[in-house]
Design an enzyme around this catalytic site. Structure first.
Site, PDB file in Angstrom:
ATOM      1  N   LYS A  13       0.855  -1.051  -0.018  1.00  0.00           N
ATOM      2  CA  LYS A  13      -0.070  -0.031  -0.022  1.00  0.00           C
ATOM      3  C   LYS A  13       0.929   1.053   0.069  1.00  0.00           C
ATOM      4  O   LYS A  13       0.745   2.387  -1.008  1.00  0.00           O
ATOM      5  CB  LYS A  13      -0.861   0.265   1.085  1.00  0.00           C
ATOM      6  CG  LYS A  13      -1.982  -0.942   1.352  1.00  0.00           C
ATOM      7  CD  LYS A  13      -3.003  -0.672   2.439  1.00  0.00           C
ATOM      8  CE  LYS A  13      -2.151  -0.635   3.855  1.00  0.00           C
ATOM      9  NZ  LYS A  13      -1.739  -2.264   4.205  1.00  0.00           N
ATOM     10  N   ARG A  88      -9.795   0.229   8.362  1.00  0.00           N
ATOM     11  CA  ARG A  88      -9.326  -0.779   8.582  1.00  0.00           C
ATOM     12  C   ARG A  88     -10.468  -2.064   9.402  1.00  0.00           C
ATOM     13  O   ARG A  88      -9.982  -3.019   9.924  1.00  0.00           O
ATOM     14  CB  ARG A  88      -8.232  -0.816   9.323  1.00  0.00           C
ATOM     15  CG  ARG A  88      -6.862  -0.973   8.550  1.00  0.00           C
ATOM     16  CD  ARG A  88      -5.684  -0.806   9.805  1.00  0.00           C
ATOM     17  NE  ARG A  88      -4.599  -1.510   9.444  1.00  0.00           N
ATOM     18  CZ  ARG A  88      -3.444  -1.069   8.924  1.00  0.00           C
ATOM     19  NH1 ARG A  88      -3.558   0.055   8.336  1.00  0.00           N
ATOM     20  NH2 ARG A  88      -2.341  -1.926   8.766  1.00  0.00           N
ATOM     21  N   ARG A 122      11.609  -5.461   5.436  1.00  0.00           N
ATOM     22  CA  ARG A 122      11.299  -3.825   4.784  1.00  0.00           C
ATOM     23  C   ARG A 122      12.231  -2.900   5.611  1.00  0.00           C
ATOM     24  O   ARG A 122      12.315  -2.995   6.705  1.00  0.00           O
ATOM     25  CB  ARG A 122       9.910  -3.704   5.058  1.00  0.00           C
ATOM     26  CG  ARG A 122       9.302  -2.126   4.803  1.00  0.00           C
ATOM     27  CD  ARG A 122       7.940  -2.310   4.531  1.00  0.00           C
ATOM     28  NE  ARG A 122       7.205  -2.511   6.074  1.00  0.00           N
ATOM     29  CZ  ARG A 122       5.635  -2.692   5.838  1.00  0.00           C
ATOM     30  NH1 ARG A 122       5.063  -2.479   4.712  1.00  0.00           N
ATOM     31  NH2 ARG A 122       5.346  -2.931   6.944  1.00  0.00           N
ATOM     32  N   ARG A 153      10.924  -0.495  10.832  1.00  0.00           N
ATOM     33  CA  ARG A 153       9.769  -0.228  11.777  1.00  0.00           C
ATOM     34  C   ARG A 153       9.819  -1.212  12.734  1.00  0.00           C
ATOM     35  O   ARG A 153      10.223  -2.338  12.716  1.00  0.00           O
ATOM     36  CB  ARG A 153       8.542  -0.302  10.885  1.00  0.00           C
ATOM     37  CG  ARG A 153       8.053   0.911  10.309  1.00  0.00           C
ATOM     38  CD  ARG A 153       6.765   0.629   9.602  1.00  0.00           C
ATOM     39  NE  ARG A 153       5.994   0.094  10.150  1.00  0.00           N
ATOM     40  CZ  ARG A 153       4.593  -0.336   9.414  1.00  0.00           C
ATOM     41  NH1 ARG A 153       4.546   0.106   8.273  1.00  0.00           N
ATOM     42  NH2 ARG A 153       3.701  -0.869   9.985  1.00  0.00           N
ATOM     43  N   ARG A 164      -0.561  -9.169  13.085  1.00  0.00           N
ATOM     44  CA  ARG A 164      -1.124  -8.298  12.020  1.00  0.00           C
ATOM     45  C   ARG A 164      -1.846  -8.803  10.967  1.00  0.00           C
ATOM     46  O   ARG A 164      -2.952  -8.281  10.577  1.00  0.00           O
ATOM     47  CB  ARG A 164      -0.179  -7.324  11.591  1.00  0.00           C
ATOM     48  CG  ARG A 164       0.403  -6.249  12.586  1.00  0.00           C
ATOM     49  CD  ARG A 164       1.996  -5.736  12.479  1.00  0.00           C
ATOM     50  NE  ARG A 164       2.204  -5.078  11.186  1.00  0.00           N
ATOM     51  CZ  ARG A 164       3.057  -4.884  10.495  1.00  0.00           C
ATOM     52  NH1 ARG A 164       4.355  -5.344  11.097  1.00  0.00           N
ATOM     53  NH2 ARG A 164       3.218  -4.095   9.454  1.00  0.00           N
TER      54      ARG A 164
HETATM   55  P1  ADP Z   1       0.897  -2.007   7.619  1.00  0.00           P
HETATM   56  O1  ADP Z   1      -0.103  -2.157   6.558  1.00  0.00           O
HETATM   57  O2  ADP Z   1       2.325  -2.663   7.230  1.00  0.00           O
HETATM   58  O3  ADP Z   1       0.514  -2.894   8.861  1.00  0.00           O
HETATM   59  P2  ADP Z   1       0.454   0.681   8.586  1.00  0.00           P
HETATM   60  O4  ADP Z   1       1.671   1.804   8.907  1.00  0.00           O
HETATM   61  O5  ADP Z   1      -0.505   0.968   7.627  1.00  0.00           O
HETATM   62  O6  ADP Z   1       1.229  -0.817   8.416  1.00  0.00           O
HETATM   63  O7  ADP Z   1      -0.035   0.328  10.067  1.00  0.00           O
HETATM   64  C1  ADP Z   1       0.707   0.137  11.217  1.00  0.00           C
HETATM   65  C2  ADP Z   1      -0.134   0.030  12.426  1.00  0.00           C
HETATM   66  O8  ADP Z   1      -0.585   1.283  12.630  1.00  0.00           O
HETATM   67  C3  ADP Z   1      -1.200  -1.123  12.333  1.00  0.00           C
HETATM   68  O9  ADP Z   1      -0.658  -2.393  12.577  1.00  0.00           O
HETATM   69  C4  ADP Z   1      -1.974  -0.849  13.550  1.00  0.00           C
HETATM   70  O10 ADP Z   1      -1.670  -0.954  14.637  1.00  0.00           O
HETATM   71  C5  ADP Z   1      -1.855   0.634  13.428  1.00  0.00           C
HETATM   72  N1  ADP Z   1      -3.081   1.347  12.454  1.00  0.00           N
HETATM   73  C6  ADP Z   1      -2.627   1.923  11.136  1.00  0.00           C
HETATM   74  N2  ADP Z   1      -3.867   2.412  10.473  1.00  0.00           N
HETATM   75  C7  ADP Z   1      -4.719   1.917  11.598  1.00  0.00           C
HETATM   76  C8  ADP Z   1      -6.374   2.055  11.443  1.00  0.00           C
HETATM   77  N3  ADP Z   1      -7.017   2.601  10.321  1.00  0.00           N
HETATM   78  N4  ADP Z   1      -6.897   1.535  12.296  1.00  0.00           N
HETATM   79  C9  ADP Z   1      -6.357   1.006  13.597  1.00  0.00           C
HETATM   80  N5  ADP Z   1      -4.958   0.764  13.841  1.00  0.00           N
HETATM   81  C10 ADP Z   1      -4.288   1.457  12.750  1.00  0.00           C
END
Ligand code: ADP
Ligand code: ZN
Length: 211
Positions: A13, A88, A122, A153, A164
């Site tokens: 993404k 999400r 990554r 990260r 996740r």
């Molecule tokens: P990835 O898609 O690789 O998991 P992100 O940077 O999108 O990475 O998200 C990292 C973390 O941030 C998620 O595992 C979650 O804990 C939190 N997070 C991100 N977006 C949301 C969301 N829309 N709702 C709840 N938690 C979120």
């Protein structure tokens, strides 16, 4: 153009988001990036978010929805935006429906067997968000796009990844049906080929939308 990028962790993404934002001139809104910024600055939101993110769980909907609502009400979002990592959950999608109408939901579909290696290898640019894989960096520590430092990260480790992926299957994957019913889904497959291959398909679709 109001866009949503949907996909499992590691689907790419962020990689596509950086390219879409550049080509179509829309702000790239990543809830993950917003949380990481808050964690770094030790804000109250950051403290809450960290306790969930470190365990591979979702930050509660109330916190997340409020952040997105504030962000997309800003002036730079008047002509559109691209949401990366939001919504999400179904509850987040319903909250978003109350405040805006999106034009397209790009669902990046990927073979799950690729994800563990992608996520654990990554490296991310701290300045522009571009992502790289350790295997292709050959020891390079700076971003090829902007020269920023690359980092790993904290949640990109094997322990957190499984949780996740479970969270994705249970809470996020149902959004594919949710947006398919609304006629908004565009499915694109991502595989081991370079991200440009996936980007081409997305760009073709966006170009027809803009015509
Ligand atoms: P990835 O898609 O690789 O998991 P992100 O940077 O999108 O990475 O998200 C990292 C973390 O941030 C998620 O595992 C979650 O804990 C939190 N997070 C991100 N977006 C949301 C969301 N829309 N709702 C709840 N938690 C979120
Ligand atoms: Zn960079």
């Amino acid at each position: 153009m109001k866009l949503i990028l949907l996909g499992a962790p590691g689907a790419g993404k962020g990689t596509q988001a950086v390219r879409i934002a550049e080509k179509y001139n829309v702000p790239h809104i990543s809830t993950g990036d917003i949380f990481r910024k808050n964690i770094k600055e030790q804000t109250p939101i950051g403290v809450v978010a960290k306790s969930y993110i470190d365990k591979g769980q979702l930050v509660p909907d109330e916190v997340t929805c409020k952040i997105v609502e504030d962000r997309i009400s800003r002036a730079d979002c008047q002509n559109g935006y691209m949401l990366d990592g939001f919504p999400r959950t179904i509850a987040q999608a319903e909250a978003l429906d109350k405040i805006t109408n999106v034009d397209l939901v790009i669902n990046i579909d990927v073979d799950f067997s690729l994800l563990l290696d992608r996520i654990c290898g990554r490296r991310v640019c701290k300045d522009c968000g571009e992502t790289y894989h350790l295997k292709r960096l050959n020891g390079e520590t700076k971003c090829a796009r902007c020269g920023g430092d690359l980092y790993q990260r904290k949640d990109d480790n094997p322990e957190t990844v499984q949780s996740r992926l479970d969270v994705y299957n249970a809470q996020t994957a149902p959004l594919i049906a949710y947006y398919t019913e609304k006629g908004l889904i565009f499915n694109v497959h991502s595989d081991e080929r370079p991200p440009e291959v996936t980007f081409e398909k997305i760009a073709q679709k966006l170009d027809t939308l803009l015509k």
